[in-house]
Design an enzyme around this catalytic site. Structure first.
Site, PDB file in Angstrom:
ATOM      1  N   GLU A 112       0.811  -1.221   0.000  1.00  0.00           N
ATOM      2  CA  GLU A 112       0.000   0.000   0.000  1.00  0.00           C
ATOM      3  C   GLU A 112       0.843   1.270   0.000  1.00  0.00           C
ATOM      4  O   GLU A 112       0.500   2.251  -0.660  1.00  0.00           O
ATOM      5  CB  GLU A 112      -0.913  -0.018   1.225  1.00  0.00           C
ATOM      6  CG  GLU A 112      -1.918   1.116   1.245  1.00  0.00           C
ATOM      7  CD  GLU A 112      -2.884   0.994   2.418  1.00  0.00           C
ATOM      8  OE1 GLU A 112      -3.485   2.018   2.774  1.00  0.00           O
ATOM      9  OE2 GLU A 112      -3.023  -0.103   2.973  1.00  0.00           O
ATOM     10  N   ASP A 113       1.955   1.264   0.742  1.00  0.00           N
ATOM     11  CA  ASP A 113       2.683   2.518   0.986  1.00  0.00           C
ATOM     12  C   ASP A 113       4.091   2.576   0.400  1.00  0.00           C
ATOM     13  O   ASP A 113       4.794   3.566   0.602  1.00  0.00           O
ATOM     14  CB  ASP A 113       2.780   2.766   2.502  1.00  0.00           C
ATOM     15  CG  ASP A 113       1.415   2.994   3.129  1.00  0.00           C
ATOM     16  OD1 ASP A 113       0.543   3.541   2.440  1.00  0.00           O
ATOM     17  OD2 ASP A 113       1.223   2.622   4.302  1.00  0.00           O
TER      18      ASP A 113
END
Length: 763
Positions: A112-113
Site C-alpha cells: 500500500e505505501d
C-alpha cells in the site's frame, strides 16, 4: 454508540455530581518519548520463546525487506515508519502466532505505501504470505461518493479476506491497536474519526472473536479520545476507590482460596478492576451514578478440570449468599465467540458484592485471546483456517456473517449490517426439536425465523413462544422455545418487517425478498404486455428467440427484459423489433382522448373474444402485478377502465371518464387495454372518492359515516372544507366492492335530510 455525545451536565449526574476541569487527550496523556526499535535478534528471540522451530532466515529476510521498503518514511510522531510494522509484529508475538503471520505483519503496509508489489512479495516470501499482505491492503482509486462508502468497501474487502484466512484479522487488529496507542500524534479531526471507527467496528470484532483483552484496550483508547472529560472522571473515581479499598481485593482473594483449599479444590484466584469504558457503558445503560455500581471488581477462579468448576461453584454458593438472577452457565451453553465460564455474584466479605467467573485454564486462554488461543504455530494440523473451521464457533460465525453481509445491495447497507452484527450481546433460544439458536439481545421472532432458515423467515405467518401464540414482533428472552408457523401462500415477507428486524441477516433477507417480489411483479407485467403486442401483431413469441436477441436489447436475461418492459424502461415494440428486425409498429392515429379510449376498449368487448388475449386482467390492489389506481378518485369493478404505463411504477388504472386521461392523449404508446378479473369467491375492496355537501349542524358527519358503515363501506380518508356558513363539503375516500356497491351508498346518502348533494369524483 453515542457515549461521547452526552452533555457535561448529564455526565456529572451519571458520575455522582463530581465536576472536573475539561481535559483533552493530549493534556491527559502527554506524548511519550520515542522508544528504541526492536532489533532483528529481539524479534527472533520473541518468536523462538514459544516456537523453537521458527524459521529464523524467513524472519530476518522480512525484517530487512520491510526496513528497506519503508526507507526514510516517517510517522506523524516523527518515528521511522518501520517502527509501526515492528510494533504490530511484537503485539502478535504476545499472542504466540506463527511465522507467516509475523512476517505478514512486518510487510503489511509495503504494497500500500511503498513500491513493493504483490508479485514481488509472492516471489520472495511465497504465495501464503503474499495473500495475507494483499488482504490487508486497502482498495485504491475507489470511485465512491462518500467516505462511508469507501470505508464500507475497504471493510468488505477485509472481511472477505478474513473469511479466507483468519490471520488477516489478527494482523489488522494488532495494526489498529498500535495505531490507537499512538493516536495522540494524529490531527484532531482524523483522531475522532479513527476512534469512532475503532469503537464501531474493530473493538466489537475483537470481542466477537473472543479477544477480550484487546477489545477492552481498543475501547478504552477510543473512549479516551471521544470523551476525554468522561474518561478522566471515571478514572479519577476508580483510582479513589482503589485507594480506599487497597486491601479488599487481597482479602477476598485470600478468603476464596482458603475456602476452596479447605474443600480440596486447588485453584488460582485473582481479582481485577473493570476498565473505564466498561464502567461508563454500564452507567449509561442502567442510568445510575458511579456510587450505585456494586460490581466494579471482578474475580476469577481458574481450575484444571471442568468438574472442578462446578465443585468450586458449590463451595462459593454455600459460603456466601447468592445475588438472585446473576448466575449464568456459559460452560454448558458457550457464547458464539467460544467463551465458556460460570458467572455468579455473591455478597462477600464486608457485605461487598463480588462478581465471580469460574473456568478452566484452557477456557481462560480462550476468554483472553479468543481465536488467537488456537496455537497456529503447531505443525501437522492443516492450515490455521482449516483448523479453526473445526475448532472455533467464533470463526464459523464470522464466515457465516461475511457470507450474509456480502449480499448487501450497496456499501452503506453493508456497513450498517456489519455494525448491527457486531454490537449486540446474545440471547439463546430453542426450536421445538431442541436446536440452539443464538441471537442478539432485543431480537424478535422474525430474527429467529431467519436464523433458522431464510425460507422459514420468508413464509412465517405466526408463532408460538413456550407453547403460547404470540406476535412475530415479540422480543425473545433466554431459554424461550420458539415455534414458527409458516404458510406456502406467503412467498415474500411484508417490507415493513425490515424495520422490525434486529439482525443484519434478517434485514438483508427481507430486503432481498422484497426486491425479488417487486422484480417478479414487473417481470409478470412485462410478459403480459409483450404477449399482448405479439398477439395483436400476429407474430410468434418464443423464449429461445428472445434469448438470441438479448445483446440487441442490452439485457442479460429474459427476466431482465420483461422487468424492463414492466417498469416502462423498454417498449414491447423494441422487443418485437429485436426478435424480428422486419417488424413494423402499427401507426396509431391520434384521436381525442375519449375517441381513442372507445377504440381501445372496444377490443376487449364480448363481441371480440379472439382479441381477449391482448387484454391485461386487473385483479385488485393485492394482485401479482404492480397496479395502482387513479390517485384522485380510484376505479371500481363496473367502470370501463384503461391502463396507463408509468416508467418505474407500473400501471395506473383510470376510469374511462377520468379527465386526467387528457394528459396522456399525445402518448398512445403508454395506453394499455385492461379488464377486470374479479374472483367472486374472494371479494376485494377498491378505491373510490365521493364529494358530499351536507348541512352544517351537529351530528351531520355522524349520519354520513353511519350510512357508509351500515352499507359495508370503509372510510379510508376524509377531509372537510367550509364553502358557506350553512354547508360543509366532505371529500371522502372510500373502499367498496364494485360500482353497484358504490351507487347504493351514494343513493342512501342522497336520501338523508342533512345531505344537500353527493357526487362521485373521477380522478
Amino acid at each position: 454508540m453515542a457515549y461521547w455525545r452526552r452533555s457535561s451536565r448529564q455526565m456529572q449526574a451519571a458520575t455522582g455530581g463530581v465536576a472536573v476541569a475539561p481535559t483533552s487527550p493530549v493534556a491527559e496523556k502527554p506524548k511519550s518519548p520515542r522508544s528504541r526499535m526492536m532489533r532483528q535478534y529481539d524479534l527472533v528471540e520473541r518468536v523462538r520463546s514459544y516456537n523453537p522451530d521458527t524459521n529464523e532466515d524467513l524472519l530476518n529476510r522480512a525484517y530487512v525487506y520491510a526496513m528497506k521498503a519503508h526507507g526514510t518514511q516517517t510517522r506523524a510522531s516523527g518515528d521511522p515508519y518501520f517502527s509501526h510494522p515492528l510494533e504490530v509484529a511484537a503485539i502478535l508475538t504476545n499472542l504466540k502466532l506463527d511465522d507467516a503471520t509475523i512476517v505478514a505483519a512486518l510487510l503489511h503496509d509495503t504494497i500500500e505505501d511503498t513500491e513493493a508489489t504483490r508479485a514481488e512479495i509472492d516471489n520472495i516470501f511465497g504465495h501464503e504470505i503474499g495473500a495475507l499482505v494483499e488482504g490487508l491492503t486497502k482498495l485504491k482509486r475507489l470511485e465512491l461518493v462518500s467516505r462511508e462508502a469507501k470505508q464500507a468497501e475497504n471493510l468488505r474487502k477485509l472481511l472477505l479476506a478474513i473469511a479466507d484466512d483468519v490471520r488477516v484479522l489478527l494482523i489488522k487488529l494488532a495494526d489498529r491497536l498500535h495505531n490507537m496507542r499512538t493516536l495522540e500524534f494524529v490531527p484532531h479531526a482524523s483522531r475522532r474519526r479513527i476512534a469512532e471507527e475503532t469503537l464501531d467496528i474493530y473493538a466489537p470484532l475483537a470481542g466477537r472473536m473472543g479477544m477480550h483483552e484487546m477489545r477492552e484496550e481498543l475501547e478504552d483508547l477510543s473512549f479516551h479520545v471521544l470523551d476525554p472529560e468522561a474518561y478522566a472522571v471515571v478514572k479519577q473515581r476508580l483510582d479513589a476507590l482503589a485507594d480506599r479499598n487497597r486491601n479488599l481485593i487481597g482479602e477476598i482473594e485470600s478468603q476464596l482460596s482458603k475456602n476452596l483449599q479447605k474443600n480440596g479444590i486447588i485453584a488460582r484466584v485473582y481479582g481485577r478492576r473493570k476498565q473505564p469504558f466498561s464502567i461508563w457503558t454500564k452507567m449509561e445503560r442502567k442510568s445510575v451514578g458511579f456510587e450505585q455500581l456494586s460490581d466494579i471488581y471482578g474475580f476469577r477462579i481458574i481450575l484444571s478440570e471442568v468438574e472442578d468448576c462446578y465443585a468450586a461453584l458449590g463451595v462459593v454458593h454455600t459460603t456466601w449468599p447468592v445475588v438472585p438472577g446473576r448466575f449464568k452457565d456459559y460452560i454448558s451453553t458457550p457464547k458464539q465467540n467460544d467463551y465458556r465460564s460460570l458467572h455468579t455474584t455473591v455478597i462477600g466479605p464486608g457485605n461487598q458484592r463480588v462478581e465471580l467467573q469460574i473456568r478452566t485454564e484452557e477456557m481462560n486462554q480462550i476468554a483472553e485471546f479468543g481465536i488467537a488461543a488456537h496455537a497456529f504455530y503447531k505443525e501437522g494440523a492443516g492450515s490455521p483456517t482449516e483448523r479453526l473451521k473445526h475448532e472455533s464457533n467464533a470463526f464459523a460465525w464470522l464466515r457465516h456473517t461475511v457470507g450474509i453481509l456480502s449480499e448487501s445491495a450497496n456499501p452503506e447497507e453493508f456497513l450498517e449490517h456489519t455494525k448491527l452484527e457486531l454490537f449486540h450481546d446474545q440471547v439463546f433460544c430453542f426450536t421445538p426439536k431442541g436446536k440452539l439458536i443464538a441471537l442478539p439481545r432485543q431480537a424478535n421472532v422474525i430474527d429467529f425465523a431467519y436464523a433458522v432458515h431464510t425460507d422459514v423467515g420468508n413464509s412465517a405467518v405466526g408463532c408460538k413462544i413456550n407453547g403460547k401464540f404470540a406476535p412475530l414482533s415479540s422480543e425473545l428472552q433466554n431459554g424461550d422455545e420458539v415455534e414458527v408457523l409458516t404458510s406456502k401462500a406467503q412467498s415474500a415477507p411484508p417490507s415493513a418487517w425490515e424495520s422490525l428486524a434486529i439482525t443484519g441477516k434478517a434485514r438483508a433477507a427481507i430486503r432481498r425478498a422484497t426486491r425479488t417480489a417487486v422484480r417478479d411483479q414487473y417481470a409478470g407485467l412485462g410478459r403480459r404486455i409483450v404477449d399482448r403486442l405479439f398477439a395483436r401483431a400476429k407474430i410468434e413469441y418464443a423464449d429461445d428467440k428472445l434469448t438470441g436477441a438479448l445483446p440487441r436489447l442490452a439485457r442479460t436475461s429474459i427476466e431482465d427484459v420483461m422487468a424492463s418492459v414492466g417498469r416502462g424502461e423498454l417498449k414491447a415494440s423494441d422487443v418485437a423489433r429485436a426478435m424480428y428486425p422486419d417488424y413494423k409498429e402499427e401507426r396509431l392515429v391520434k384521436y381525442g382522448a375519449k375517441k381513442s379510449l372507445a377504440v381501445k376498449l372496444k377490443l376487449k368487448s364480448e363481441s371480440h373474444p379472439a382479441r381477449s388475449t391482448s387484454v391485461i386482467p386487473v385483479r385488485g390492489i393485492n394482485s401479482d402485478l404492480p397496479v395502482k389506481f387513479a390517485p384522485n378518485g380510484g376505479a371500481v369493478p363496473g367502470d370501463r377502465i384503461v391502463g396507463i404505463v408509468t416508467p418505474g411504477e407500473g400501471i395506473t388504472i383510470y376510469p374511462i371518464q377520468s379527465p386526467a386521461l387528457k394528459d396522456f392523449e399525445e402518448e398512445p404508446e403508454r395506453w394499455l387495454d385492461v379488464r377486470w378479473d374479479i374472483d367472486e369467491t374472494m371479494p376485494q375492496r377498491f378505491p373510490a372518492r365521493i364529494l358530499v355537501h351536507n348541512v352544517n349542524e351537529p351530528g351531520s358527519l355522524a349520519q354520513v359515516a353511519t350510512v357508509i358503515a351500515e352499507h359495508d363501506g370503509n372510510i379510508d380518508n376524509i377531509s372537510m372544507s367550509r364553502r358557506s356558513p350553512d354547508f360543509t363539503e366532505l371529500t371522502i375516500d372510500l373502499e367498496v366492492y364494485d360500482l353497484k356497491h358504490l351507487s347504493a351508498i351514494i343513493a342512501q346518502l342522497r336520501a338523508k335530510a342533512v345531505v344537500a348533494k353527493v357526487e362521485r369524483v373521477n380522478g
